[in-house]
Design an enzyme around this catalytic site. Sequence first.
Site, PDB file in Angstrom:
ATOM      1  CE  LYS A  50      39.709  33.997  68.298  1.00 53.10           C
ATOM      2  NZ  LYS A  50      41.119  34.035  67.848  1.00 53.10           N
TER       3      LYS A  50
ATOM      4  CB  THR B 259      41.539  44.943  65.321  1.00 51.96           C
ATOM      5  OG1 THR B 259      41.297  44.850  63.911  1.00 51.96           O
ATOM      6  CG2 THR B 259      40.557  45.911  65.945  1.00 51.96           C
TER       7      THR B 259
ATOM      8  N   GLY C 188      46.357  41.481  65.182  1.00 52.81           N
ATOM      9  CA  GLY C 188      46.925  40.631  66.232  1.00 52.81           C
ATOM     10  C   GLY C 188      46.039  40.404  67.442  1.00 52.81           C
ATOM     11  CB  THR C 189      42.438  41.084  68.209  1.00 48.37           C
ATOM     12  OG1 THR C 189      42.019  40.526  66.967  1.00 48.37           O
ATOM     13  CG2 THR C 189      42.368  42.593  68.150  1.00 48.37           C
ATOM     14  N   GLY C 190      43.615  38.238  67.932  1.00 48.67           N
ATOM     15  CA  GLY C 190      43.413  36.813  68.232  1.00 48.67           C
ATOM     16  C   GLY C 190      44.637  36.190  68.887  1.00 48.67           C
ATOM     17  CB  CYS C 191      48.269  36.424  68.087  1.00 49.52           C
ATOM     18  SG  CYS C 191      48.157  36.059  66.332  1.00 49.52           S
TER      19      CYS C 191
HETATM   20  N1  LIG Z   1      36.308  45.991  68.030  1.00 51.17           N
HETATM   21  C1  LIG Z   1      36.441  45.232  69.107  1.00 51.17           C
HETATM   22  N2  LIG Z   1      36.077  45.702  70.325  1.00 51.17           N
HETATM   23  C2  LIG Z   1      36.211  44.941  71.438  1.00 51.17           C
HETATM   24  N3  LIG Z   1      36.713  43.687  71.424  1.00 51.17           N
HETATM   25  C3  LIG Z   1      37.076  43.161  70.239  1.00 51.17           C
HETATM   26  C4  LIG Z   1      36.974  43.898  69.022  1.00 51.17           C
HETATM   27  N4  LIG Z   1      37.445  43.115  68.006  1.00 51.17           N
HETATM   28  C5  LIG Z   1      37.830  41.954  68.567  1.00 51.17           C
HETATM   29  N5  LIG Z   1      37.597  41.971  69.907  1.00 51.17           N
HETATM   30  C6  LIG Z   1      37.922  40.904  70.861  1.00 51.17           C
HETATM   31  O1  LIG Z   1      39.275  40.522  70.606  1.00 51.17           O
HETATM   32  C7  LIG Z   1      39.443  39.127  70.817  1.00 51.17           C
HETATM   33  C8  LIG Z   1      39.939  38.503  69.526  1.00 51.17           C
HETATM   34  O2  LIG Z   1      38.831  38.266  68.693  1.00 51.17           O
HETATM   35  P1  LIG Z   1      38.835  38.268  67.111  1.00 51.17           P
HETATM   36  O3  LIG Z   1      37.531  37.694  66.695  1.00 51.17           O
HETATM   37  O4  LIG Z   1      39.196  39.636  66.608  1.00 51.17           O
HETATM   38  O5  LIG Z   1      40.060  37.297  66.817  1.00 51.17           O
HETATM   39  P2  LIG Z   1      40.757  36.929  65.463  1.00 51.17           P
HETATM   40  O6  LIG Z   1      39.855  37.207  64.311  1.00 51.17           O
HETATM   41  O7  LIG Z   1      41.262  35.562  65.625  1.00 51.17           O
HETATM   42  O8  LIG Z   1      41.974  37.917  65.396  1.00 51.17           O
HETATM   43  P3  LIG Z   1      43.147  37.903  64.285  1.00 51.17           P
HETATM   44  O9  LIG Z   1      42.702  38.786  63.199  1.00 51.17           O
HETATM   45  O10 LIG Z   1      44.312  38.424  65.045  1.00 51.17           O
HETATM   46  O11 LIG Z   1      43.316  36.491  63.812  1.00 51.17           O
HETATM   47  C9  LIG Z   1      38.088  38.616  71.285  1.00 51.17           C
HETATM   48  O12 LIG Z   1      38.043  38.663  72.701  1.00 51.17           O
HETATM   49  C10 LIG Z   1      37.109  39.632  70.683  1.00 51.17           C
HETATM   50  O13 LIG Z   1      35.881  39.690  71.366  1.00 51.17           O
HETATM   51  C1  LIG Z   2      52.392  35.175  61.764  1.00 49.46           C
HETATM   52  C2  LIG Z   2      50.937  35.477  61.954  1.00 49.46           C
HETATM   53  N1  LIG Z   2      50.209  34.674  62.756  1.00 49.46           N
HETATM   54  C3  LIG Z   2      48.901  34.928  62.964  1.00 49.46           C
HETATM   55  C4  LIG Z   2      48.283  36.009  62.348  1.00 49.46           C
HETATM   56  C5  LIG Z   2      46.787  36.221  62.547  1.00 49.46           C
HETATM   57  O1  LIG Z   2      46.463  37.463  62.889  1.00 49.46           O
HETATM   58  C6  LIG Z   2      49.085  36.837  61.517  1.00 49.46           C
HETATM   59  N2  LIG Z   2      48.559  37.922  60.879  1.00 49.46           N
HETATM   60  N3  LIG Z   2      50.395  36.546  61.346  1.00 49.46           N
END
Ligand SMILES: Nc1ncnc2c1ncn2[C@@H]1O[C@H](COP(=O)(O)OP(=O)(O)OP(=O)(O)O)[C@@H](O)[C@H]1O
Ligand SMILES: Cc1ncc(CO)c(N)n1
Length: 272
Positions: free
Chosen positions: A176, A208, A210-213
């Site tokens: 990502k 943003t 929780g985007t990754g989850c």
């Molecule tokens: N500002 C943004 N605009 C568009 N897409 C985004 C943006 N930020 C993240 N994404 C998308 O959101 C998804 C999650 O990516 P990200 O790299 O933010 O995950 P993460 O860091 O694991 O998130 P978390 O902080 O929840 O652990 C990916 O598809 C990424 O391309």
């Molecule tokens: C419980 C939990 N899992 C994953 C993340 C990653 O965003 C978070 N902030 N909290």
Amino acid sequence: MTIAKTLTIAGSDSGGGAGVQADLKTFQERDTFGMSVITALTAQNTLGVHGVFPQSLEAIEAQIDAVLSDIGADAVKTGMLFSAEIITLVAEKLTQYNVKNVVVDPVMIAKGGAKLLQTEAIEALVTKLLPVATVITPNLPEAATLLGLEEIVTIEQMKNAAIELHKMGPDYVVIKGGHLHEGPAVDLLYDGQDIHELATERIETKHTHGTGCTFAAAIAAELAKGKPINEAVQTAKEFITSAISHSLEIGNGIGPTNHAAYRTLANKKGVL
Ligand SMILES: Nc1ncnc2c1ncn2[C@@H]1O[C@H](COP(=O)(O)OP(=O)(O)OP(=O)(O)O)[C@@H](O)[C@H]1O
Ligand SMILES: Cc1ncc(CO)c(N)n1
């Protein structure tokens, strides 16, 4: 009526934006039956993580056995696993129950900097969980840590990382690019042969959480419904993009994404 069944094995976010809560909301929005195994409680809000309370191995094992011995799951998504012991248990259980679609989101650090995985657990993640994963979804710092690299900052480095991570055992690798410093939000899918690029415009918002989850849970839901990996990742990308585009200004810090946005927009267009 039958329905695809999805299970998250992850930490609870009391603030509702990430972790188990984000996963269950996503599972519901993607028309699957969501279930949960809670590995740790976090006292968390939009300002950060205020406490981490891992659950006992006994409690985690009992939850997994209860769900998988009876209901079963068409896909399992893992998130915050916290310790090497929990990772080892989860990997053993996924093998024991022969789970078909395993999405591993290698959660390490929350956006505010709180540790959601102990440093000494990284080896267990690599040796025990990656080999049983169908797809892994690291962000850039997580991909770098798994590979022992200082950092990954370019698309070219992302491509090399995807190929190297694939050698660790997962069938597919999604890296990502949310953390790229500039330009579009580019994610890569590597299937062992080709690298597919998924790019959207970067949305200007600080909300943003929780985007990754949410993204990984959406991939799991699509796989549970029998979608091929390319389609699952593409749909998940569309889902997270609309969730970020309509993210919620609640709390005093980094607000959560809007899980209902994709369905609401699709309904308005009459295409769902
Ligand atoms: N500002 C943004 N605009 C568009 N897409 C985004 C943006 N930020 C993240 N994404 C998308 O959101 C998804 C999650 O990516 P990200 O790299 O933010 O995950 P993460 O860091 O694991 O998130 P978390 O902080 O929840 O652990 C990916 O598809 C990424 O391309
Ligand atoms: C419980 C939990 N899992 C994953 C993340 C990653 O965003 C978070 N902030 N909290």
